[in-house]
Design a protein around this motif. Structure first.
Motif, short mmCIF file in Angstrom:
data_model
loop_
_atom_site.label_atom_id
_atom_site.label_comp_id
_atom_site.label_asym_id
_atom_site.label_seq_id
_atom_site.Cartn_x
_atom_site.Cartn_y
_atom_site.Cartn_z
N PRO A 178 0.82 -1.22 0.00
CA PRO A 178 0.00 0.00 0.00
C PRO A 178 0.85 1.27 0.00
N ALA A 233 -9.36 0.69 -2.23
CA ALA A 233 -8.39 1.16 -1.25
C ALA A 233 -7.65 2.40 -1.74
N MET A 259 -12.50 -9.88 1.83
CA MET A 259 -12.58 -9.06 3.03
C MET A 259 -14.03 -8.85 3.40
N ASP A 260 -14.29 -8.78 4.69
CA ASP A 260 -15.65 -8.61 5.20
C ASP A 260 -16.04 -7.13 5.10
N ILE A 261 -16.38 -6.68 3.89
CA ILE A 261 -16.65 -5.25 3.67
C ILE A 261 -17.90 -5.07 2.82
N VAL A 316 -10.27 -9.99 7.52
CA VAL A 316 -10.65 -8.59 7.65
C VAL A 316 -9.54 -7.65 7.20
N THR A 317 -8.39 -8.18 6.77
CA THR A 317 -7.31 -7.31 6.30
C THR A 317 -7.08 -7.53 4.81
N ASP A 318 -6.22 -6.70 4.23
CA ASP A 318 -5.86 -6.83 2.82
C ASP A 318 -5.37 -8.23 2.48
N LEU A 357 -9.83 -0.87 5.80
CA LEU A 357 -9.59 -1.22 7.19
C LEU A 357 -8.72 -0.14 7.83
N ASP A 414 -4.51 -0.13 8.23
CA ASP A 414 -4.00 -1.49 8.14
C ASP A 414 -3.02 -1.61 6.98
#
Lengths: 355, 344
Positions: A88, A112, A174-176, A206-208, B161, B264
């Protein structure tokens, strides 16, 4: 002092390098429109989401897909440069690298990148930006978004018409909200065929990192199969490939037909495991980035929301020689009928992201 | 001191062979790489910004190493610290800046020091190896703060996140405010100056205080140090806590100075690159700064190289980094070879 000696050695090297560095900048041909694309963490060879974007810009550059086949649309002879950030941290420098050189269009791939593209777009108001899957209301940013819930609704119908156990599986990355869109559309489509159908819903994380964990994807698929699911729809990037392995491990019955199926996502993945892939939920990122590039070349760039749904072939499902025998004609007929009704507004598919 | 420089030059030679092999000009690629990392103001600004976390983690690894400990856990320590910083910045958002900024910084150092002290205590009390424990604590740290972010501190509906933003009073100024002609968009902030101050403090601590002497004595010969009346156990915990605190300061740069929230995956393996920085910098604060700058130049220049050359990808940067580390580790090779030609 030993340190000062070393500094003396380094200084001339650094100075010459700086002097040379400035010259190699103008190497791009400025007469042509210049387009820079910054990929998501997955990189352009993920065979899914990023690959679709790469197809689109390559088609706009040369009129050909990356594999050399004709893409059926004209190329514009643009200068195309790409960055695969890998982490990132490299996304913003990648975008700025293009912006500093005054590129005509900078495309960011993935939700993102939305906050980053906003920061950069504010600093360079004269440059056009486009963000796939993200939304920004800046006057120089085009937001390319898709009605994934509509495409998922159709593959939900196809799955419900195919399942023998009345149990389906959904694996999200991902839980989004964006992925809940796939899940809810899929479930709604399946239940429109048979209200008693059960959809088991799991998420990788839950993360990338959740996009890049095929091992966990396979585990989730196997546990869903153990609970009775016989069609699994993963929307989980690279992790989804684990579900492909899982259904292949289940094998075929006496007639040679697979006992369990998986559904591809974003790109056409029917050819990955022929016979095991029921269909693919297409998200035509390639169309979207091709169109925005064309708009910039023709000086018709429009900022704001560009929504790609069933009516504009922005989403859909894939039928080719790999899966045409897997789907019953009734299933396809039901899906086509639902498609018409969604376009006509007779069926409202729940958008789990903005409900 | 001379050998790391030789190692770096040798690594660039080896990298040049790779670039030549894939059909590009090494000279042009390197001038693009270094040129785009150093041009004023965007190049150098970002390079210094990227060097900041590496100075912190490089120092962290160095201090632990001087006490004979290998801290592989800087990554976990800086994750916990960054979250703690953001947490203070969110919860106490209404405090005045003069109170809130020091409080946030203290939170970063304290959280990092605490996370670093855990493997220190485990080693001092039970003799369990710090390498294993720090590695394992990295996973726990990342999972723990991801959980807190996901379920407690995220803005509802946010697809990314990340936590909610910290209060405006917790922001620390960017250097653009003090340097005329330096654009505000460059995220280089006062944390960079803090990093330089930390270098000076670490130098002073290690070589000009009694505690620093005890710490180094523990590292060079634990038995002799113990015989001399130094409590080895205390030194182990102390060194790991200082190391963790230094790594934790990365959170100041990232949260207070750049993103203004916990995000994150914000760390580009800073904790692990810090090990290489410390190795290349010979575990000396000045060396750490130079090594961090070199690695930052490679990272900053790698992106334009990826974008603006036909064939070279940013992997060339990884090849360069890996070769540098390899050559530094194989320093004896150069020492022997050089001694034969030149009298040193």
């Amino acid at each position: 002092m030993k340190w000062s000696k070393a500094l003396l050695c380094l200084a001339p090297a650094v100075l010459t390098a700086t002097a040379c560095g400035q010259q190699s900048y103008a190497s791009d041909d400025r007469s042509k429109p210049r387009v820079g694309i910054v990929f998501d963490i997955g990189g352009k060879d993920d065979r899914s989401f990023n690959a679709a974007a790469w197809n689109g810009v390559r088609c706009a550059e040369t009129g050909k897909w990356p594999d050399g086949k004709d893409c059926g649309r004209p190329g514009f002879g643009i200068t195309l440069r790409d960055v695969e950030p890998g982490t990132p941290v490299n996304i913003e420098p990648g975008m700025r690298a293009f912006a500093e050189r005054k590129y005509d269009l900078i495309i960011g791939i993935g939700f993102a990148q939305a906050p980053i593209i906003e920061t950069v777009a504010r600093d360079y108001p004269d440059i056009h930006f486009a963000i796939v899957d993200g939304v920004s209301d800046l006057p120089n940013v085009a937001s390319l978004v898709f009605k994934e819930h509509e495409g998922s609704y159709l593959v939900g119908i196809l799955s419900a018409m195919t399942t023998k156990t009345n149990t389906l599986g959904f694996i999200g990355g991902m839980d989004i909200g964006l992925i809940h869109r796939f899940a809810k559309g899929f479930e709604q489509g399946a239940k429109s065929v048979n209200p008693n159908i059960r959809v088991i819903e799991n998420y990788v994380g839950v993360t990338d990192a959740a996009w890049n964990n095929p091992g966990k994807g396979k585990e989730l698929a196997l546990s869903q199969i153990a609970k009775g699911a016989d069609v699994i729809f993963p929307a989980a990037g690279n992790s989804g490939l684990g579900a492909f392995d899982a259904v292949e491990d289940m094998g075929r019955d006496a007639s040679g037909r697979a006992t369990h199926f998986v559904i591809g996502v974003d790109s056409n993945m029917n050819m990955l495991k022929p016979g095991f892939v029921l269909t693919s939920m297409l998200k035509r990122v390639d169309n979207a980035v091709y169109q925005i590039t064309r708009d910039v070349v023709n000086k018709q760039f429009k900022p704001g929301l560009h929504v790609f749904g069933l009516e504009s072939d922005g989403v859909g499902y894939a039928i080719d020689e790999n899966n045409k025998d897997l789907l019953s004609p009734e299933a396809i007929r039901a899906a086509e009928e639902a498609k018409k009704k969604i376009i006509a507004g007779e069926i409202k598919v729940t958008d789990a992201m903005f409900q | 001191m001379f050998f790391p420089v030789v190692a770096v030059l040798a690594a660039f030679l080896v990298g040049g062979v790779f670039i030549l092999a894939i059909g590009e000009s090494p000279l042009q690629t390197y001038s693009l790489l270094i040129g785009s990392a150093l041009w004023w103001p965007d190049g150098i600004g970002y390079t210094l910004f990227l060097a900041t976390p590496l100075i912190f983690t490089g120092l962290a690894v160095s201090v632990a190493f001087r006490a004979g400990l290998l801290n592989i856990g800087a990554e976990g320590q800086l994750y916990v610290a960054a979250f703690a910083t953001a947490w203070v910045g969110i919860v106490f958002a209404n405090l005045p800046a003069a109170v809130l900024v020091p409080l946030c910084c203290t939170a970063a150092v304290a959280a990092g020091a605490m996370w670093g002290a855990i493997p220190g205590i485990l080693k001092a009390r039970f003799g369990s190896h710090e390498v294993i424990n720090t590695i394992m604590l990295n996973f726990i740290a990342v999972a723990f703060v991801s959980y807190l972010t996901q379920y407690h501190y995220r803005t509802p509906g946010d697809a990314i996140l990340e936590t909610a933003p910290i209060g405006a009073n917790a922001h620390i100024p960017r250097l653009a405010r003090f340097i005329p002609g330096f654009p505000e968009r460059i995220p280089l902030n006062v944390a960079f100056l803090l990093a330089l101050v930390c270098c000076a403090l670490v130098y002073f601590f290690l070589w000009h205080t009694k505690w620093g002497y005890e710490l180094r004595a523990t590292g060079s010969n634990p038995s002799a140090a113990e015989y001399g009346g130094i409590s080895i156990r205390r030194q182990i915990v102390l060194a790991m806590a200082i190391s963790g605190g230094l790594a934790g300061m990365v959170g100041i740069n990232e949260v207070l100075g750049y993103r203004h929230r916990y995000y994150d995956g914000f760390s580009d393996n800073y904790g692990f690159t810090g090990i290489a920085v410390a190795l290349l910098g010979r575990n000396h604060p000045v060396g750490v700064v130079l090594a961090a700058l070199l690695f930052a130049v490679l990272t900053r220049g790698g992106v334009p190289v990826d974008a603006f050359t036909q064939h070279v990808t940013k992997d060339i940067v990884q090849i360069l980094q890996a070769t540098i580390i390899l050559f530094v580790a194989a320093e004896a090779l150069f020492r022997e070879g050089l001694r034969r030609w030149v009298k040193f």
